[in-house]
Every structure is written in C-alpha cells, then in structure tokens.
Design a protein around this motif. Sequence first.
Motif, PDB file in Angstrom:
ATOM      1  N   ARG B  82       0.833  -1.188   0.000  1.00  0.00           N
ATOM      2  CA  ARG B  82       0.000   0.000   0.000  1.00  0.00           C
ATOM      3  C   ARG B  82       0.879   1.253   0.000  1.00  0.00           C
ATOM      4  O   ARG B  82       1.764   1.399   0.835  1.00  0.00           O
ATOM      5  N   GLY B  84       1.371   5.567  -0.294  1.00  0.00           N
ATOM      6  CA  GLY B  84       0.835   6.925  -0.298  1.00  0.00           C
ATOM      7  C   GLY B  84       1.703   7.734  -1.232  1.00  0.00           C
ATOM      8  O   GLY B  84       2.905   7.478  -1.342  1.00  0.00           O
ATOM      9  N   PHE B 104     -12.208   8.615  -1.874  1.00  0.00           N
ATOM     10  CA  PHE B 104     -11.828   7.950  -3.129  1.00  0.00           C
ATOM     11  C   PHE B 104     -10.581   7.089  -2.921  1.00  0.00           C
ATOM     12  O   PHE B 104     -10.527   5.936  -3.355  1.00  0.00           O
ATOM     13  N   ALA B 105      -9.587   7.668  -2.240  1.00  0.00           N
ATOM     14  CA  ALA B 105      -8.349   6.916  -2.008  1.00  0.00           C
ATOM     15  C   ALA B 105      -8.594   5.735  -1.070  1.00  0.00           C
ATOM     16  O   ALA B 105      -8.112   4.625  -1.310  1.00  0.00           O
ATOM     17  N   GLU B 107     -11.336   4.078  -0.563  1.00  0.00           N
ATOM     18  CA  GLU B 107     -12.085   3.034  -1.253  1.00  0.00           C
ATOM     19  C   GLU B 107     -11.169   2.289  -2.227  1.00  0.00           C
ATOM     20  O   GLU B 107     -11.236   1.074  -2.347  1.00  0.00           O
ATOM     21  N   SER B 108     -10.309   3.044  -2.915  1.00  0.00           N
ATOM     22  CA  SER B 108      -9.416   2.436  -3.902  1.00  0.00           C
ATOM     23  C   SER B 108      -8.484   1.415  -3.261  1.00  0.00           C
ATOM     24  O   SER B 108      -8.266   0.346  -3.809  1.00  0.00           O
ATOM     25  N   VAL B 109      -7.920   1.752  -2.107  1.00  0.00           N
ATOM     26  CA  VAL B 109      -6.991   0.806  -1.484  1.00  0.00           C
ATOM     27  C   VAL B 109      -7.728  -0.264  -0.693  1.00  0.00           C
ATOM     28  O   VAL B 109      -7.111  -1.205  -0.201  1.00  0.00           O
ATOM     29  N   ARG B 152      -4.693  12.763   2.411  1.00  0.00           N
ATOM     30  CA  ARG B 152      -5.116  11.617   1.609  1.00  0.00           C
ATOM     31  C   ARG B 152      -4.042  10.534   1.625  1.00  0.00           C
ATOM     32  O   ARG B 152      -4.336   9.340   1.790  1.00  0.00           O
ATOM     33  N   ALA B 153      -2.769  10.953   1.466  1.00  0.00           N
ATOM     34  CA  ALA B 153      -1.679   9.983   1.414  1.00  0.00           C
ATOM     35  C   ALA B 153      -1.530   9.233   2.742  1.00  0.00           C
ATOM     36  O   ALA B 153      -1.329   8.028   2.758  1.00  0.00           O
TER      37      ALA B 153
END
Lengths: 243, 255
Positions: B82, B84, B104-105, B107-109, B152-153
């Motif tokens: 995973r 960032g 969004f991030a 959910e993506s990961v 986000r990261a």
Amino acid sequence: MVSLVVLLAVWQLASVAFTARYVPGPWLTFSAMWEHLSSGEIPRHFAFTMTRMLGSFAIAMAVGTVLGTLMGLYRRGEQMLDMWVMVGLTIPSLCYIIVSFMWLGLNDRGAVLAIAWTTFPSIAINIWQGVKAIDQRLIDMARVFRSSGMRRIVKVVIPQVLPYLMAAARFGLGVVWKVTVFVEVLGGSDGVGYMLNYSFQMFNMADVFAWTIFFTIIMLGIELLILKPIETRLFSWRPDIRA
Amino acid sequence: MADIALQALSKVYRSKVQPEGLLALNRVSLAVADHQFVCLLGPSGCGKSTVLNVLSGLDQEYDGEVRVAGAVVSHDSTHPIRLGYVFQEPRLLPWLTVRGNIEFALESVGIPKGQWRERINGWLDRVGLHDFAEVHPHELSGGMQQRTSIARAFAVDPEILLMDEPFSGLDELTARSMRELLLGIWLETRKTVVFVTHNCFEACFLADRIIVFTPRPGSIKQEFTVELDRPRNYEDPRLFDMSVKVTHFVTGGRE
C-alpha cells in the motif's frame, strides 16, 4: 417579464402598420395556435417531429461519441478521422437530406438518416476535445492508490468528459431540431415542418407564426426545464456555473 | 517490513524525436530501510521523479530490479504494498469535496467503509482542515489543497510514502509550515518515506539520508547522512551548516 410585454406591444404595432395579412398580431396568432391545439393537430404533428428528432439525436450521439472517443484516444484514429469529420461538417445539410431521400425514399428512415448524418460530426468534435482534455495526472493518482480500471473510468475519466458530453448534447439537439423541420419541409407528409410548409402554401401567416412559436416554446422548455437543471446539478462543483 | 531495494535501475525514454532513446537513469542502486526518511536531491531532469514512478508502479518499463517490501515490482497491475503518494501538484478530483477525495483513495486501497469517517476526520484535524471537509478543492488555497493531498496519502495508512517535490509549488512561508507538519506526522507514524526535492535546505531539514543525483543521466553521486535530532528546528545552526555543505557539494563548489 417587461421584455415580454414590450415584445407583444411591438408585435401588435407591427401588425397594425403592416396589416394582419403580413404580420398577424398576437391575438390572431394565439387563437390560431389554440385552434390547432384543441383540434389535436399540433400534438399529432408535434409527436411525429419529436420522434424523428429523438431517434436521429440518439443515433448521432452514439456515432459521434464513438468516433470522438476513437479520435481522442488513438493518434491513428485522429489522423484518419480528423479530415473526414471536417469534411462532414462542411457539406451543407441540404446535400445530406437529398442523398438520404434518394437512397431511402421520402420516408422516416430517410429523414432520420439525414438528420443524424448532419448532426454527428459536431458531436464527434466535442467529444474528441473532451477525451483529449482528460488529465492523465489524475488517472495516475488513481493508479497509485490501486484503483481498479473500472473505477478509474467511472470515477476519474467520465466526470472529466461529462462537461463535453453535455455540451455535445445541447449543441446536437440545437442542430437536430433545425434540421428536422427542414427535412419535413422538403420531404415530409407530416410533422411541424410539413405544417409550416402547408401554411406557407396557403399563405396563412397566422398559422406560420403559431407553429413557429409553439415549437420554439417547447424547445426552450426542454432547454430550461431539462438540460439546464441537469447541467447545474452535474457541475455545481464548478466555480463558474453557479446558477 | 517496508523496505526498498533498487538494483542497477536504468531507464531509457524513447520518443519519435530520439529513436535511440534518452538515458534518464543510469544504474542506480539504492537500499532504503524500513522507517527511514530518504531524500533524493538533484537538479531538474536528473531522473529523481522517475525513481518514484518506477517505485509506484506507474512506470513499468525499466531495466534492473526493483523490490519493495521484498516483492518485485513487476508488470503486474497491483502493487505489492500500500502506497501513499504526494505529487508536486495536489491532484485532487475537482468534482469531489475534500472528504470525497480522501474517500476515493480509501475506497481504492480497500479500507472498510466503517473506518472512513474516523480516519478522515482524524487526518483532516491533523493537517488543520477540520472545517473544510465538505468544501471543493477550488475553494481552497494552494497550501490547503496540498494539505488535503497529504491527508489523503496518510489516510490510506501506507507502508511507504512517496513524495515528489510536494512543497515546491508553494510560497516559502507555507512550505515551511508544511515541512514542520510533515515532520511532526512522520515522527508519530515513522513511515518509510522517499522524498524528491531540489532544495538542499529542505532535504537537510527532513531527511535521515540525502542521496545526491548527478544531472542527466541520473546516477547516485554522493550520499549524506543527517545526524540531527528530531524534532528539528529551522533556526538550528547545525542544520544551516549541513545545508551549506550539501549545497556546496551539489553546485560543485561554485557558490
């Protein structure tokens, strides 16, 4: 509201000045409209026109979107199609109409082909621009966060193309409704264009006005009550389109 | 273990203009240990960003071997761990709110939905954007957008954090407070960080190790170890000395 009142006043004055034979006044026009509405003539012909419009609009959107996407995604597609879309845009719509009628006959299929043919190049160009404007950096961002291909398309790519798709649809609809009436004048046996032509043959100016105004009101209604709200809703995040 | 091992990494960019290709990276070998903060320092175009692109899996056409957490970063679409990533620009989705962008991030990961709210609120608090969760990016300043990108990261709880000149687009005052913020967060989380910059002072302020790159084709010219305690202070004279030393080396003694 004020402008509407002024318009009606000017209209009435013009009617007095040029006689009702050439400029029928608002009263005459709207009573003609009411007469054709209540007789069912307007709804009937309008339904024919709408069907042709929507059918050809759907075809034009589909073809235009596919071509525009191909042109935006692939250099080969761009090289091959760029020129031809331009040619398609340059040829007068009358030529498409005549050719379509000669191929398919003076019928609905001919009409729909002619309208769709006239419309799709401008849709393709809009979509092409939209696909080219896709920001690769946002897609890379999504990839770094391990977003799946499908999610990238739905959540990152499509929202970027949506404004162009919307512009294409509005522009396309504008072309479609003008061309549809034209097609009906040339080769229809029903529809708004046919009735306009009929009124013209009878030199019935009140009817010409009535049909034109009714059609315009409906088209404005579609624009203001359907397309505009959709656009406002979809793009409320954009700073420039706060309605 | 979130360690990184580059073995003779080379990268050639091919284009129509230069069919023989442009060598961007020349046999770069580098090992980054778990929990380390490493800065890649060098002039523009020396291929430091290319290293990040390869590490993140965005660029899969290279020579050499790249291992992240022991696994080879291959031409497979899913990255072994995973990540960032903080880009030079914020790269936020403009049609989503600050919260939406972080969601969004997450959910993506693949972080369970039940944890989103707490995580997002926590990270927005940390970067000082508590009151801006429901705001769209265009309503934020450049610094606030970049803070969103940092939140986000970190929110995806990455094993490795890649940062590509994240503060170079900001004014110096904003950049300063962002560096302090980053260092504060890093002290708590101790992620493995690879941070690309062309700013010697920034590198000294942030890093455990500074890897200096040569101009194109990029290769490793020198390595510095920064032995200053954390939390670091902008006014620390030792930091200043270190920065002078590194700058002197990077510019070849021309200053």
